[in-house]
Design an enzyme around this catalytic site. Structure first.
Site, PDB file in Angstrom:
ATOM      1  NE  ARG A   1      -2.433   1.111   3.618  1.00 25.82           N
ATOM      2  CZ  ARG A   1      -3.265   1.204   4.693  1.00 25.82           C
ATOM      3  NH1 ARG A   1      -4.472   0.650   4.615  1.00 25.82           N
ATOM      4  NH2 ARG A   1      -2.620   1.344   5.891  1.00 25.82           N
TER       5      ARG A   1
ATOM      6  CE  LYS B   1      -2.297   4.712   7.014  1.00 25.17           C
ATOM      7  NZ  LYS B   1      -3.267   5.428   7.512  1.00 25.17           N
TER       8      LYS B   1
ATOM      9  CD  GLU C   1     -11.657   6.488   4.986  1.00 23.78           C
ATOM     10  OE1 GLU C   1     -11.283   5.467   5.236  1.00 23.78           O
ATOM     11  OE2 GLU C   1     -11.151   7.386   4.284  1.00 23.78           O
TER      12      GLU C   1
HETATM   13  N1  PXG Z   1      -9.235   4.927   6.900  1.00 25.93           N
HETATM   14  C1  PXG Z   1      -8.414   6.026   7.234  1.00 25.93           C
HETATM   15  C2  PXG Z   1      -8.495   7.096   6.525  1.00 25.93           C
HETATM   16  C3  PXG Z   1      -7.144   5.666   8.002  1.00 25.93           C
HETATM   17  O1  PXG Z   1      -6.285   6.705   8.171  1.00 25.93           O
HETATM   18  C4  PXG Z   1      -8.066   3.346   8.046  1.00 25.93           C
HETATM   19  C5  PXG Z   1      -9.172   3.801   7.448  1.00 25.93           C
HETATM   20  C6  PXG Z   1      -7.792   2.038   8.717  1.00 25.93           C
HETATM   21  O2  PXG Z   1      -6.626   1.410   7.855  1.00 25.93           O
HETATM   22  P1  PXG Z   1      -5.738   0.179   8.453  1.00 25.93           P
HETATM   23  O3  PXG Z   1      -5.127  -0.116   7.448  1.00 25.93           O
HETATM   24  O4  PXG Z   1      -5.229   0.845   9.594  1.00 25.93           O
HETATM   25  O5  PXG Z   1      -6.819  -0.796   8.940  1.00 25.93           O
HETATM   26  C7  PXG Z   1      -6.897   4.276   8.571  1.00 25.93           C
HETATM   27  C8  PXG Z   1      -6.045   4.078   9.488  1.00 25.93           C
HETATM   28  C9  PXG Z   1      -3.857   5.653  14.398  1.00 25.93           C
HETATM   29  C10 PXG Z   1      -3.887   6.334  12.885  1.00 25.93           C
HETATM   30  O6  PXG Z   1      -3.373   6.316  15.013  1.00 25.93           O
HETATM   31  C11 PXG Z   1      -4.457   5.303  11.770  1.00 25.93           C
HETATM   32  C12 PXG Z   1      -4.423   5.775  10.382  1.00 25.93           C
HETATM   33  C13 PXG Z   1      -4.006   7.111  10.161  1.00 25.93           C
HETATM   34  C14 PXG Z   1      -3.671   7.732  11.137  1.00 25.93           C
HETATM   35  C15 PXG Z   1      -3.432   7.660  12.705  1.00 25.93           C
HETATM   36  O7  PXG Z   1      -4.652   5.117  14.659  1.00 25.93           O
HETATM   37  N2  PXG Z   1      -5.042   5.280   9.525  1.00 25.93           N
END
Ligand code: PXG
Length: 290
Positions: A50, A149, A182
């Site tokens: 990713r 991301k 989301e």
């Molecule tokens: N949507 C967004 C916009 C995200 O930033 C997820 C979904 C979930 O994706 P994953 O791959 O983690 O299952 C994210 C996750 C934190 C944090 O501290 C998490 C994210 C970004 C910034 C901080 O939990 N990304």
């Protein structure tokens, strides 16, 4: 704490980025957040795929291979003596001049932070969280695809400010037509009559690694999982709602915009999925000892 930055492990106090780095000046960069479970870097390959895909979209060449990145991550985790924790991996455009042209940034900055994880309080898993729908809308995929991301999280942060103002834990973000996309740092699932539905990523959501894992587990358990658009109507009307993310894992949602979801407590499908997710996580990734 030791931080890996541009090929070297340095002390936290020396891990610094220039004010001329375009990651700072323009949010020009990409990142990942990854869990370590009992010496296992959770789904590292998927996270790195990713990251590379995000970088490709912004035409950023990561100055190392995925194998080299894997070794650097393992080295950083070991240097900090972690068996459980959280990894933050970032690649920015690097140092340039004050103009935004990325062509003036010859070498990207790469950093790896491996730290303890601040877990969500158990109370949230036991009792569920309250969320709101945000007034701020998700930008269209044609503006900046949220599958990237990127270091531009202001859309999400604006929604999180709304959640904070409302005393809620999270905010649901809708697209320009009112379809649920989301949350600010999590994907969302609704359950109705045993069927799980999550928004398709083409609406403008990140394809979460946790989301993928939950879809796999649910399907293996014989449940129907759909990736199709829905609105707040289907959220308010759901039997269960939960959000998924690296830090959160799965967190049940019991109230949305003041409407009680289902019976107002975490549901059975959520509980089964979280249990199975946690059972599998410590063996689903790259072991730091091997
Ligand atoms: N949507 C967004 C916009 C995200 O930033 C997820 C979904 C979930 O994706 P994953 O791959 O983690 O299952 C994210 C996750 C934190 C944090 O501290 C998490 C994210 C970004 C910034 C901080 O939990 N990304």
């Amino acid at each position: 704490m030791k931080i890996w930055i541009d090929g070297q492990l340095v002390d936290k106090s020396e891990a610094k980025i220039s004010v001329f780095d375009h990651g700072v000046l323009y949010g020009d960069g990409v990142f990942e957040g990854i869990r370590i479970y009992d010496g296992c870097i959770y789904r590292l390959e998927q996270h790195l795929d990713r990251l590379w895909s995000s970088a490709k979209y912004i035409k950023l060449t990561i100055p190392m291979t995925q194998e080299e990145m894997t070794r650097a991550i393992i080295e950083t985790v070991r240097a900090n003596g972690l068996r459980d924790g959280y990894i933050r991996l970032g690649v920015t455009r690097g140092i340039g001049d004050l103009g935004l042209n990325p062509n003036n940034c010859p070498s990207p900055t790469v950093f790896i932070i491996a730290d303890q994880i601040r877990l969500f309080p158990q109370e949230l898993y036991d009792n569920g969280i309250e969320v709101i729908s945000a007034a701020v809308q998700r930008q269209p995929v044609s503006a900046l695809n949220p599958r990237v991301k990127s270091c531009n999280y202001l859309n999400n942060i604006l929604a999180r400010i709304e959640a904070n103002n409302a005393g809620a834990h999270e905010a649901i973000i809708l697209d320009l037509r009112g379809f649920v996309v989301e949350c600010t740092a999590d994907n969302i699932f609704v359950v109705r009559r045993g069927v799980l539905t999550t928004p398709p990523v083409y609406l403008g959501a990140l394809r979460g690694i946790t989301r993928d894992a939950v879809i796999e587990i649910a399907r293996e358990q014989g449940r129907e999982v759909r990736e199709e658009p829905f609105t707040l109507y289907e959220v308010y009307d759901a039997d269960e709602v939960f959000v998924t993310g690296t830090a959160a894992e799965l967190v049940p949602v019991v109230k949305v915009d003041g409407r009680t979801i289902g019976e107002g407590k975490p549901g059975p499908i959520f509980r089964h999925l979280l249990e199975e997710f946690r059972r599998r996580a410590p063996r689903d990734g790259v072991m730091i000892d091997s």
